[in-house]
Enzyme design. Structure first.
Site, PDB file in Angstrom:
ATOM      1  N   HIS A  82       0.951  -1.222  -0.081  1.00  0.00           N
ATOM      2  CA  HIS A  82       0.051  -0.031  -0.001  1.00  0.00           C
ATOM      3  C   HIS A  82       0.935   1.308   0.006  1.00  0.00           C
ATOM      4  O   HIS A  82       1.508   1.421   1.020  1.00  0.00           O
ATOM      5  CB  HIS A  82      -0.901   0.069   1.086  1.00  0.00           C
ATOM      6  CG  HIS A  82      -2.019  -1.039   1.122  1.00  0.00           C
ATOM      7  ND1 HIS A  82      -3.514  -0.488   1.422  1.00  0.00           N
ATOM      8  CD2 HIS A  82      -2.155  -2.322   0.744  1.00  0.00           C
ATOM      9  CE1 HIS A  82      -4.296  -1.564   1.269  1.00  0.00           C
ATOM     10  NE2 HIS A  82      -3.404  -2.498   0.802  1.00  0.00           N
ATOM     11  N   TYR A 211      -9.229   5.847   6.994  1.00  0.00           N
ATOM     12  CA  TYR A 211      -9.255   6.088   8.481  1.00  0.00           C
ATOM     13  C   TYR A 211     -10.565   7.213   8.499  1.00  0.00           C
ATOM     14  O   TYR A 211     -10.040   8.290   8.159  1.00  0.00           O
ATOM     15  CB  TYR A 211      -8.053   6.196   9.271  1.00  0.00           C
ATOM     16  CG  TYR A 211      -6.835   5.553   9.371  1.00  0.00           C
ATOM     17  CD1 TYR A 211      -6.330   5.018   8.371  1.00  0.00           C
ATOM     18  CD2 TYR A 211      -6.669   5.122  10.564  1.00  0.00           C
ATOM     19  CE1 TYR A 211      -5.311   4.084   8.618  1.00  0.00           C
ATOM     20  CE2 TYR A 211      -5.761   3.826  11.017  1.00  0.00           C
ATOM     21  CZ  TYR A 211      -4.970   3.355   9.769  1.00  0.00           C
ATOM     22  OH  TYR A 211      -4.166   2.330   9.742  1.00  0.00           O
ATOM     23  N   PRO A 300      -4.380   0.409  19.004  1.00  0.00           N
ATOM     24  CA  PRO A 300      -4.318  -0.057  17.623  1.00  0.00           C
ATOM     25  C   PRO A 300      -4.292   1.006  16.485  1.00  0.00           C
ATOM     26  O   PRO A 300      -3.699   0.508  15.432  1.00  0.00           O
ATOM     27  CB  PRO A 300      -5.589  -1.055  17.517  1.00  0.00           C
ATOM     28  CG  PRO A 300      -6.449  -0.520  18.323  1.00  0.00           C
ATOM     29  CD  PRO A 300      -5.745   0.150  19.480  1.00  0.00           C
ATOM     30  N   LYS A 304       1.001  -0.082  15.235  1.00  0.00           N
ATOM     31  CA  LYS A 304       2.320  -0.092  15.427  1.00  0.00           C
ATOM     32  C   LYS A 304       2.767  -1.342  16.269  1.00  0.00           C
ATOM     33  O   LYS A 304       3.988  -1.581  16.076  1.00  0.00           O
ATOM     34  CB  LYS A 304       2.663   1.241  16.161  1.00  0.00           C
ATOM     35  CG  LYS A 304       2.815   2.489  15.261  1.00  0.00           C
ATOM     36  CD  LYS A 304       4.158   2.424  14.655  1.00  0.00           C
ATOM     37  CE  LYS A 304       4.468   3.431  13.578  1.00  0.00           C
ATOM     38  NZ  LYS A 304       3.960   2.817  12.198  1.00  0.00           N
ATOM     39  N   TYR A 392       4.026   6.436  10.025  1.00  0.00           N
ATOM     40  CA  TYR A 392       3.071   5.182   9.551  1.00  0.00           C
ATOM     41  C   TYR A 392       4.025   4.275   8.863  1.00  0.00           C
ATOM     42  O   TYR A 392       3.754   3.028   9.156  1.00  0.00           O
ATOM     43  CB  TYR A 392       2.086   5.668   8.674  1.00  0.00           C
ATOM     44  CG  TYR A 392       0.789   4.716   8.458  1.00  0.00           C
ATOM     45  CD1 TYR A 392      -0.559   4.842   9.193  1.00  0.00           C
ATOM     46  CD2 TYR A 392       0.962   3.699   7.672  1.00  0.00           C
ATOM     47  CE1 TYR A 392      -1.486   3.846   9.086  1.00  0.00           C
ATOM     48  CE2 TYR A 392      -0.143   2.566   7.563  1.00  0.00           C
ATOM     49  CZ  TYR A 392      -1.191   2.946   8.263  1.00  0.00           C
ATOM     50  OH  TYR A 392      -2.169   2.075   8.222  1.00  0.00           O
TER      51      TYR A 392
END
Ligand code: DHB
Length: 399
Positions: A82, A211, A300, A304, A392
């Site tokens: 991704h 998200y 969550p 990570k 990220y």
């Protein structure tokens, strides 16, 4: 009638690793690569370990390491690269383009698949790996010969004497007491919400993860494969995962991602994930150290957990090789400080993503508008998006 006590087993190895999760297994590999033998124990069975459902995102550095361990890793065939995620708020989507911003990616590849791969590899390499063995305590961590006191599945007492003991034994770590002096001692924070996670049989609803911060609460649209999807919706920490019907869950999820029509299908797995932040006060004491969830827990949001566990292990493996092969104590003396730098960055990132994306009943009108301002500051600015992309996809190991 009395039965004779089972004969005690005594094993001697160089590193005793408690826990056969990603951290313990990868550590055993890195040590074996350097010629250092270890014994890995886990109280679960192989089947239990392989079927534990956890997050599905691997950082770039995690994938680089898994590829170095096995160039044919299924991450590249079964997993899916991704190059970005979408942040959605106020009914609009905003792509965070990892490639453009930091020239890095993440891979969608569930943790239990990493575990299957690592277990198969370690067993094929002849690793001493024992399932169904429950550790009860670590003794003599202050000496050069610490010991793990354990019990095998059939009740036989087992003592593992080693040059070093590693606690890779998860959030309910038994090794932690030998390192921090208490089983709980740490920096701790709870959150007033949780996620209801579902697995469903349906095609993907979007190409990348979404998200979504919405007036009805947070939702995360993730994936697993072309016909199985993973999604999460913010819920009460005490929620009963079975309280809602499939139809209610779909209606709720759909209301939280305005602009996307979710592809629905039968929900075959539900679980509630509680949100906690935790870092143990100490990460090493004498010849015992903690890695992964034994050392820390993150909420969550941002996935990570496993990546951080693997980053700990990379730092610890180098320190153990220096200590055990060259009698060089420098790196092990620095382990807690080196690992802490990344741990606290990941703690901050996970807390930040969580607080920026979730609403609670206590969220005031001011808080809500400030939160939207915060999201705007991220998506409207290349610097803001770059921070998110960098965190990220994961900082370089050791940072
Ligand atoms: C997943 C879980 C996460 O917590 C996250 O931030 C992204 C993806 C997942 O399980 O797919």
């Amino acid at each position: 009638m009395s039965t004779a006590a089972a004969p005690a087993d005594h094993v001697r190895t160089r590193v005793a690793i408690v826990g056969a999760g990603p951290a313990g297994l990868i550590l055993s590999h890195l040590l074996a690569d350097a010629g250092i033998a270890s014994v890995v124990i886990d109280q679960r069975s192989r089947e239990q370990i392989e079927s534990t459902i956890r997050a599905g995102i691997l950082e770039q550095g995690t994938v680089d390491l898994l590829t170095a361990i096995d160039p044919n890793t299924r991450v590249h065939t079964v997993g899916d690269r991704h190059d970005g995620i979408e942040l959605r708020f106020g009914g609009e989507g905003h792509r965070i383009d990892f490639r453009d911003l930091v020239d890095r990616s993440v891979w969608l590849y569930p943790q239990h698949e990493v575990l299957k791969d690592m277990l198969a590899l370690r067993l094929a390499s002849g690793q001493d790996l024992r399932f169904g063995v429950t550790a009860s305590r670590v003794e003599d961590a202050e000496t050069d010969h610490p010991r793990v006191i354990a019990t095998a599945a059939d009740g036989t007492p087992l003592t593992i004497e080693a040059d070093f003991v590693v606690g890779a034994d998860g959030s309910r770590s038994v090794v932690r007491a030998a390192v921090t002096g208490t089983s709980k001692g740490g920096y701790f924070r709870e959150y007033p919400f949780a996620w209801l996670g579902i697995l469903c049989e349906a095609p993907p609803s979007a190409d990348e993860l979404i998200y979504s911060n919405s007036e009805n609460g947070f939702a995360l649209i993730s994936q697993r494969s072309h016909d199985v999807q993973r999604m999460y919706l913010q819920c009460d920490p005490d929620a009963d995962p079975n309280a809602l019907s499939d139809e209610q869950i779909w209606a709720d999820l759909q209301s939280r991602v305005p602009g996307t029509t979710l592809k629905e299908g039968p929900i075959f797995q539900r679980d509630v994930l509680r949100f906690r932040s935790f870092v143990a006060h100490e990460l090493r004491h004498g010849r015992a150290a903690l890695v992964g969830d034994a050392a820390h827990t993150v909420p969550p949001t941002g996935a990570k957990g496993m990546n951080l566990a693997i980053a700990d292990v990379v730092v610890l493996a180098k320190a153990l090789v220096a200590l055990l092969d060259e009698d060089d104590v420098r790196l092990i003396d620095e382990y807690a400080e080196t690992a802490s730098r990344r741990i606290w960055k990941a703690q901050h990132f996970s807390w930040w993503m969580t607080s920026m994306l979730h609403l609670t009943p206590e969220t005031s009108d001011f808080d809500r508008r400030r939160q939207l301002g915060e999201l705007r500051s991220v998506v409207d600015s290349r610097a803001g998006r770059t921070y998110l992309a960098e965190a990220y996809t994961g900082w370089p190991t050791g940072a």
